[in-house]
Design a protein around this motif. Structure first.
Motif, PDB file in Angstrom:
ATOM      1  N   THR A 142       0.866  -1.185   0.000  1.00  0.00           N
ATOM      2  CA  THR A 142       0.000   0.000   0.000  1.00  0.00           C
ATOM      3  C   THR A 142       0.897   1.228   0.000  1.00  0.00           C
ATOM      4  N   VAL A 143       0.595   2.175  -0.876  1.00  0.00           N
ATOM      5  CA  VAL A 143       1.349   3.433  -0.901  1.00  0.00           C
ATOM      6  C   VAL A 143       0.422   4.548  -0.412  1.00  0.00           C
ATOM      7  N   LEU A 144       0.867   5.275   0.604  1.00  0.00           N
ATOM      8  CA  LEU A 144       0.084   6.400   1.137  1.00  0.00           C
ATOM      9  C   LEU A 144       0.776   7.699   0.728  1.00  0.00           C
ATOM     10  N   GLU A 145       0.096   8.496  -0.056  1.00  0.00           N
ATOM     11  CA  GLU A 145       0.693   9.737  -0.573  1.00  0.00           C
ATOM     12  C   GLU A 145      -0.148  10.924  -0.128  1.00  0.00           C
ATOM     13  N   MET A 146       0.536  11.909   0.419  1.00  0.00           N
ATOM     14  CA  MET A 146      -0.132  13.095   0.961  1.00  0.00           C
ATOM     15  C   MET A 146      -0.722  13.983  -0.152  1.00  0.00           C
ATOM     16  N   ALA A 147      -0.011  14.081  -1.284  1.00  0.00           N
ATOM     17  CA  ALA A 147      -0.458  14.941  -2.390  1.00  0.00           C
ATOM     18  C   ALA A 147      -1.598  14.261  -3.154  1.00  0.00           C
ATOM     19  N   ASP A 148      -2.116  14.982  -4.141  1.00  0.00           N
ATOM     20  CA  ASP A 148      -3.273  14.419  -4.861  1.00  0.00           C
ATOM     21  C   ASP A 148      -2.880  13.424  -5.947  1.00  0.00           C
ATOM     22  N   ARG A 149      -1.567  13.245  -6.162  1.00  0.00           N
ATOM     23  CA  ARG A 149      -1.131  12.249  -7.150  1.00  0.00           C
ATOM     24  C   ARG A 149       0.301  11.828  -6.858  1.00  0.00           C
ATOM     25  N   VAL A 150       0.701  10.671  -7.377  1.00  0.00           N
ATOM     26  CA  VAL A 150       2.063  10.200  -7.113  1.00  0.00           C
ATOM     27  C   VAL A 150       3.063  11.006  -7.941  1.00  0.00           C
ATOM     28  N   MET A 151       4.288  11.052  -7.480  1.00  0.00           N
ATOM     29  CA  MET A 151       5.397  11.783  -8.121  1.00  0.00           C
ATOM     30  C   MET A 151       4.978  13.199  -8.524  1.00  0.00           C
ATOM     31  N   ASN A 152       4.150  13.827  -7.696  1.00  0.00           N
ATOM     32  CA  ASN A 152       3.548  15.109  -8.117  1.00  0.00           C
ATOM     33  C   ASN A 152       4.569  16.232  -8.298  1.00  0.00           C
ATOM     34  N   ARG A 153       5.703  16.103  -7.615  1.00  0.00           N
ATOM     35  CA  ARG A 153       6.708  17.170  -7.723  1.00  0.00           C
ATOM     36  C   ARG A 153       7.453  17.128  -9.058  1.00  0.00           C
ATOM     37  N   VAL A 154       7.481  15.967  -9.679  1.00  0.00           N
ATOM     38  CA  VAL A 154       8.425  15.807 -10.794  1.00  0.00           C
ATOM     39  C   VAL A 154       7.825  15.419 -12.138  1.00  0.00           C
ATOM     40  N   VAL A 155       6.567  14.981 -12.175  1.00  0.00           N
ATOM     41  CA  VAL A 155       6.007  14.606 -13.479  1.00  0.00           C
ATOM     42  C   VAL A 155       4.629  15.220 -13.692  1.00  0.00           C
ATOM     43  N   ALA A 156       4.177  15.197 -14.945  1.00  0.00           N
ATOM     44  CA  ALA A 156       2.867  15.740 -15.319  1.00  0.00           C
ATOM     45  C   ALA A 156       1.755  14.817 -14.795  1.00  0.00           C
ATOM     46  N   PRO A 157       0.540  15.365 -14.634  1.00  0.00           N
ATOM     47  CA  PRO A 157      -0.572  14.526 -14.167  1.00  0.00           C
ATOM     48  C   PRO A 157      -0.763  13.272 -15.024  1.00  0.00           C
ATOM     49  N   VAL A 158      -0.601  13.384 -16.337  1.00  0.00           N
ATOM     50  CA  VAL A 158      -0.829  12.219 -17.198  1.00  0.00           C
ATOM     51  C   VAL A 158       0.167  11.096 -16.864  1.00  0.00           C
ATOM     52  N   THR A 159       1.374  11.480 -16.499  1.00  0.00           N
ATOM     53  CA  THR A 159       2.395  10.482 -16.148  1.00  0.00           C
ATOM     54  C   THR A 159       2.094   9.888 -14.775  1.00  0.00           C
ATOM     55  N   SER A 160       1.677  10.751 -13.835  1.00  0.00           N
ATOM     56  CA  SER A 160       1.277  10.243 -12.508  1.00  0.00           C
ATOM     57  C   SER A 160       0.159   9.227 -12.660  1.00  0.00           C
ATOM     58  N   ASP A 161      -0.838   9.570 -13.470  1.00  0.00           N
ATOM     59  CA  ASP A 161      -1.990   8.671 -13.657  1.00  0.00           C
ATOM     60  C   ASP A 161      -1.539   7.351 -14.260  1.00  0.00           C
ATOM     61  N   TYR A 162      -0.646   7.447 -15.242  1.00  0.00           N
ATOM     62  CA  TYR A 162      -0.161   6.226 -15.896  1.00  0.00           C
ATOM     63  C   TYR A 162       0.504   5.308 -14.869  1.00  0.00           C
ATOM     64  N   PHE A 163       1.409   5.883 -14.057  1.00  0.00           N
ATOM     65  CA  PHE A 163       2.133   5.032 -13.099  1.00  0.00           C
ATOM     66  C   PHE A 163       1.213   4.515 -11.995  1.00  0.00           C
ATOM     67  N   ALA A 164       0.260   5.345 -11.568  1.00  0.00           N
ATOM     68  CA  ALA A 164      -0.685   4.860 -10.546  1.00  0.00           C
ATOM     69  C   ALA A 164      -1.479   3.674 -11.108  1.00  0.00           C
ATOM     70  N   ARG A 165      -1.879   3.788 -12.364  1.00  0.00           N
ATOM     71  CA  ARG A 165      -2.640   2.676 -12.994  1.00  0.00           C
ATOM     72  C   ARG A 165      -1.781   1.419 -13.088  1.00  0.00           C
ATOM     73  N   GLU A 166      -0.534   1.601 -13.507  1.00  0.00           N
ATOM     74  CA  GLU A 166       0.368   0.446 -13.628  1.00  0.00           C
ATOM     75  C   GLU A 166       0.523  -0.256 -12.277  1.00  0.00           C
ATOM     76  N   HIS A 167       0.698   0.557 -11.225  1.00  0.00           N
ATOM     77  CA  HIS A 167       0.871  -0.027  -9.888  1.00  0.00           C
ATOM     78  C   HIS A 167      -0.397  -0.765  -9.465  1.00  0.00           C
ATOM     79  N   ARG A 168      -1.537  -0.120  -9.690  1.00  0.00           N
ATOM     80  CA  ARG A 168      -2.807  -0.769  -9.275  1.00  0.00           C
ATOM     81  C   ARG A 168      -3.007  -2.064 -10.055  1.00  0.00           C
ATOM     82  N   ALA A 169      -2.650  -2.054 -11.326  1.00  0.00           N
ATOM     83  CA  ALA A 169      -2.822  -3.261 -12.149  1.00  0.00           C
ATOM     84  C   ALA A 169      -1.967  -4.415 -11.610  1.00  0.00           C
ATOM     85  N   HIS A 170      -0.884  -4.070 -10.928  1.00  0.00           N
ATOM     86  CA  HIS A 170      -0.030  -5.116 -10.340  1.00  0.00           C
ATOM     87  C   HIS A 170      -0.413  -5.423  -8.895  1.00  0.00           C
ATOM     88  N   GLY A 171      -1.465  -4.766  -8.425  1.00  0.00           N
ATOM     89  CA  GLY A 171      -1.958  -5.100  -7.089  1.00  0.00           C
ATOM     90  C   GLY A 171      -1.550  -4.136  -5.982  1.00  0.00           C
TER      91      GLY A 171
END
Ligand SMILES: Cc1cc2nc3c(=O)[nH]c(=O)nc-3n(C[C@H](O)[C@H](O)[C@H](O)COP(=O)(O)OP(=O)(O)OC[C@H]3O[C@@H](n4cnc5c(N)ncnc54)[C@H](O)[C@@H]3O)c2cc1C
Length: 375
Positions: free
Chosen positions: A142-171
């Motif tokens: 389980t990843v707990l992130e304070m911001a509204d998306r992962v890697m929010n400091r360094v990537v665009a929302p579309v990239t955050s969404d992509y990686f969050a989806r990839e992680h969720r797809a792997h459980g």
């Protein structure tokens, strides 16, 4: 030449610590930059497992933790950074880990047993890479992130969404807008409690909540420090016989006309080399377009340049294709690119950013046109 290092191991690379090495898929000696014979051959005297505890810039002297004193003509500080610690109640419980050095890995790996419940605080690179590795090792993550998306400091929302989806797809369970307020357990962590009152059972907690530049030695010696040891484009500190390089520096980026502190292998290597040449009396300027990579599951994220100050984002390709890039422009000038499973765009971007070539945004948006042809 003397090399002083607090860690007892021969100098090694850190990136595999959250990836293959943590998974137990890489032999320890493959982490090493060089073997002992290299240092012997080049007459580098290693002082391993000792800390430089005091720097006397007037006397040109470094005091080591074992009481010895070394005198220098020139000094290079590559002090790196340390993992930021959690400060909430329960942070001191056993089972709460940080990942910065080789010594951190074994206790973490021991806890990453199949079905173990791993709670990761922080959805940045270290947190996400560790989450991916823990899933690979059969854990529940389980990843707990304070911001509204992962890697929010360094990537665009579309990239955050992509990686969050990839992680969720792997459980991996990813919870954003989730602030950890307390860790609970009888002597050992058992639960992570969040600000909204929810909690997650935890066998292991890994906190990946950023790193802090290691500046104490320098600031105690009177060197200018400000979120890092302040250096000029020659990697020189406020003392002309002391240089600094890597994660510990606050340095000028000539390409972006501002000061930066970077945590990346490429910066540490290149600044280190430049600083070494300048120590030897050359006048070499450190002038690099920064770049960084992260591996998560079978995805490679490559980031080149600094996006701050952009006025437009252009998406090349689609996340659905699992290979796309986000280009950051200021006017027609390319400032940065994040390339997801797209090393060609990354390679082209390195050149275009350095050359400040004016781009055609329409061509740029067409993934069938090579990035290098979008000028
Ligand atoms: C788990 C992990 C994964 C990473 N993955 C990537 C990645 O995929 N891509 C990427 O580009 N970057 C990655 N990084 C970042 C990269 O490893 C760092 O940017 C790089 O190590 C910086 O090198 P450095 O020499 O500046 O500092 P460090 O590697 O931190 O080395 C500094 C050394 O100085 C020692 N030291 C500090 N103070 C003293 C003292 N007073 N006396 C003696 N010794 C002292 C420290 O113990 C340490 O060994 C990762 C980092 C970590 C921790």
């Amino acid at each position: 030449m003397s090399l002083i290092a607090e860690e007892p191991e021969l100098p090694y690379q850190r990136p595999p610590l959250s990836k293959k090495y943590l998974a137990g898929e890489m032999a320890p000696d493959r982490l090493l930059f060089r073997h002992q014979s290299f240092y012997d051959e080049h007459r580098v005297e290693l002082h391993l497992g000792v800390k430089a505890v005091r720097l006397d810039a007037t006397a040109h002297q470094v005091t080591l933790s074992d009481g010895r004193q070394l005198t220098y003509d020139g000094l290079l500080l590559c002090l790196g950074a340390t993992a930021r610690r959690l400060t909430c109640p329960g942070a001191e419980l056993a089972g709460v880990h940080y990942l910065r050095g080789l010594a951190d890995v074994e206790p973490i790996r021991t806890g990453f047993k199949p079905k173990a419940r791993i709670v990761i605080v922080g959805g940045g690179y270290i947190g996400l890479e560790t989450a991916a590795t823990s899933i690979h090792m059969g854990c529940e993550a389980t990843v707990l992130e304070m911001a509204d998306r992962v890697m929010n400091r360094v990537v665009a929302p579309v990239t955050s969404d992509y990686f969050a989806r990839e992680h969720r797809a792997h459980g991996v369970e990813i919870l954003c807008d989730t602030r950890v307020v307390r860790l609970e357990g009888e002597g050992r962590v058992e639960r992570v409690v969040c600000a909204d009152g929810s909690s997650r059972a935890a066998d292991v907690v890994l906190a990946g909540v950023g790193a802090i530049a290691a500046t104490a030695l320098a600031s105690d010696a009177g060197l200018a420090c400000d979120n890092g040891i302040v250096v000029d484009e020659f990697c020189r500190t406020s003392d002309p016989s002391i240089f600094a390089a890597g994660d510990c520096t606050n340095h000028p980026s000539l390409r972006y006309a501002r000061r930066v502190r970077l945590e990346s292998v490429d910066n540490a290597f290149e600044q280190g080399k430049t600083a070494a040449l300048n120590l030897l009396g050359r006048q070499v300027v450190h002038d690099r377009v920064p770049w960084f990579w992260s591996d998560q599951f079978d995805n490679k994220l490559l980031i080149v340049g600094l996006a701050e100050g952009h006025d437009r984002q252009v998406l090349r390709g689609t996340p659905e294709s699992r290979s796309f890039s986000v280009c950051y422009l200021k006017g027609r000038e390319l400032l940065a690119v994040e390339a997801i499973n797209h090393s060609k765009d990354y390679m082209a971007a390195r050149k275009l950013i350095a050359e400040r070539a004016p781009l055609n945004p329409d061509k740029l948006a067409d993934p069938l046109i090579a990035l290098k042809e979008a000028v």
